[in-house]
Motif scaffolding. Structure first.
Motif, PDB file in Angstrom:
ATOM      1  N   UNK A 111       0.844  -1.202   0.000  1.00  0.00           N
ATOM      2  CA  UNK A 111       0.000   0.000   0.000  1.00  0.00           C
ATOM      3  C   UNK A 111       0.881   1.255   0.000  1.00  0.00           C
ATOM      4  N   UNK A 112       1.983   1.188   0.747  1.00  0.00           N
ATOM      5  CA  UNK A 112       2.875   2.360   0.855  1.00  0.00           C
ATOM      6  C   UNK A 112       3.720   2.588  -0.392  1.00  0.00           C
ATOM      7  N   UNK A 113       4.331   1.518  -0.904  1.00  0.00           N
ATOM      8  CA  UNK A 113       5.329   1.722  -1.974  1.00  0.00           C
ATOM      9  C   UNK A 113       5.088   0.921  -3.256  1.00  0.00           C
ATOM     10  N   UNK A 114       3.952   0.207  -3.297  1.00  0.00           N
ATOM     11  CA  UNK A 114       3.657  -0.568  -4.504  1.00  0.00           C
ATOM     12  C   UNK A 114       4.331  -1.937  -4.482  1.00  0.00           C
ATOM     13  N   UNK A 115       4.290  -2.611  -5.642  1.00  0.00           N
ATOM     14  CA  UNK A 115       4.781  -4.001  -5.688  1.00  0.00           C
ATOM     15  C   UNK A 115       6.293  -4.039  -5.904  1.00  0.00           C
TER      16      UNK A 115
END
Ligand SMILES: Nc1nc2c(ncn2[C@@H]2O[C@H](COP(=O)(O)OP(=O)(O)OP(=O)(O)O)[C@@H](O)[C@H]2O)c(=O)[nH]1
Length: 310
Positions: A111-115
């Motif tokens: 959620x914070x930095x993506x995959x």
């Protein structure tokens, strides 16, 4: 963008996580690696052991990274680490770490930095020397195995084949799908890097047993002098039944600096570089009552001034 390969190392106190990680890192020269190191106590002994200019290291101490008390800091550390241009990140959990909620932590990071991470699995270390004594008493061991994707049987040099086979059976009773491999003094077959460890997953994400209430008390001791090895040993043997683990560095008379490790009834020494002071960390089985035991045993066998901290 290339995803960062992420591994969690779990396994009960003293099972050999730092030894294995040190070995893995020594063979990764030229690779950009990050390490998140987690200790229950305030002081990191393992961080000092692993420190190296090529490694991007973050330490999260004073609890378990899976506990609500450190979970946000853990997610934050994973997020920040993903901005460092690394190829691999290893997370060494504390020996009391219950990773049942690992999936939630990975979700929160996403959620914070993506995959940005390719989570390659939880690797759980199993101490062949102490496992059969600990199993049944410690829910943490059960959870660590239930939620692992590869089990590594360590200290196979200290037990016979029969015991190793028995331990394998016990591991399979708890987690019938994880592959099992063996390791001696941190040496491990590196084929696990190419394996899809996440292919079979045994356990669903669940609430971790780690909490502020279940966290064992830890104490540390500083000592400015030097003492004979037999006195140090007598002191450690006396308190051993009351600790899950003791570790640190000590200046031994006529021998110099030694790294000291107490895991169950086993006491190990290894030469170590000079430090300012001797320092030992204790993880208590008996809560704050350990303070008194340490003081009494120290007075009985050593009797010199030392400082005990919590
Ligand atoms: N004989 C033997 N000793 C081992 C092996 N692996 C680790 N040890 C010893 O076991 C002790 C504990 O090892 P660590 O690597 O510090 O264990 P850890 O899991 O990082 O410990 P905590 O972080 O305190 O939970 C040390 O004295 C190691 O040298 C092994 O395969 N064989």
């Amino acid at each position: 963008m290339n995803q960062i390969k992420l591994y969690f190392l779990t396994g009960f106190l003293g099972s050999g996580k730092t030894t294995l990680l040190k070995n893995l890192l020594e063979n990764m020269e030229g690779t950009k690696v990050g390490v998140i190191q987690n200790e229950l106590g305030k002081i990191s002994i393992d961080g000092t052991v692993l420190q190296n200019d090529d490694i991007h290291m973050v330490e999260l101490n004073r609890g378990s990274i899976f506990c609500s008390c450190l979970r946000l800091s853990f997610v934050d550390a994973l997020a920040k680490m993903s901005q460092q241009g690394l190829e691999y990140v290893f997370v060494e959990s504390s020996g009391f770490g219950d990773p049942s909620n690992a999936e939630e932590i990975l979700e929160a990071t996403k959620v914070l930095v993506g995959e940005v991470y390719d989570f390659r699995g939880c690797i759980c270390l199993v101490d062949c020397y102490n496992f059969l004594d600990q199993l049944g008493d410690e829910i943490t061991i059960d959870r660590q195995l239930k939620h692992c994707n590869l089990a590594v049987l360590t200290k196979v040099d200290l037990v016979d084949r029969e015991q190793i086979e028995l331990i394998k059976e016990k591991v399979q009773e708890i987690n019938p799908v994880c592959p099992i491999t063996e390791s001696e003094n941190g040496n491990i077959n590196r084929s696990f890097y190419d394996m899809d460890l996440m292919k079979y997953q045994w356990a669903e994400c669940e609430e971790t047993t780690n909490s502020a209430e279940t966290k064992p008390k830890t104490f540390s001791m500083n000592f400015a002098g030097e003492i004979e090895k037999d006195k140090l040993e007598a002191f450690l043997e006396k308190i051993e039944p009351s600790v899950y683990r003791a570790k640190g560095f000590f200046k031994v008379k006529n021998e110099g600096w030694e790294k000291v490790d107490v895991v169950g009834k086993k006491l190990d020494y290894a030469p170590y570089e000079e430090q300012e002071q001797s320092e030992l960390v204790f993880i208590s089985k008996i809560g704050i009552a350990l303070i008194r035991e340490i003081k009494e045993a120290w007075d009985e066998y050593v009797g010199l001034p030392m400082k005990l901290n919590n």
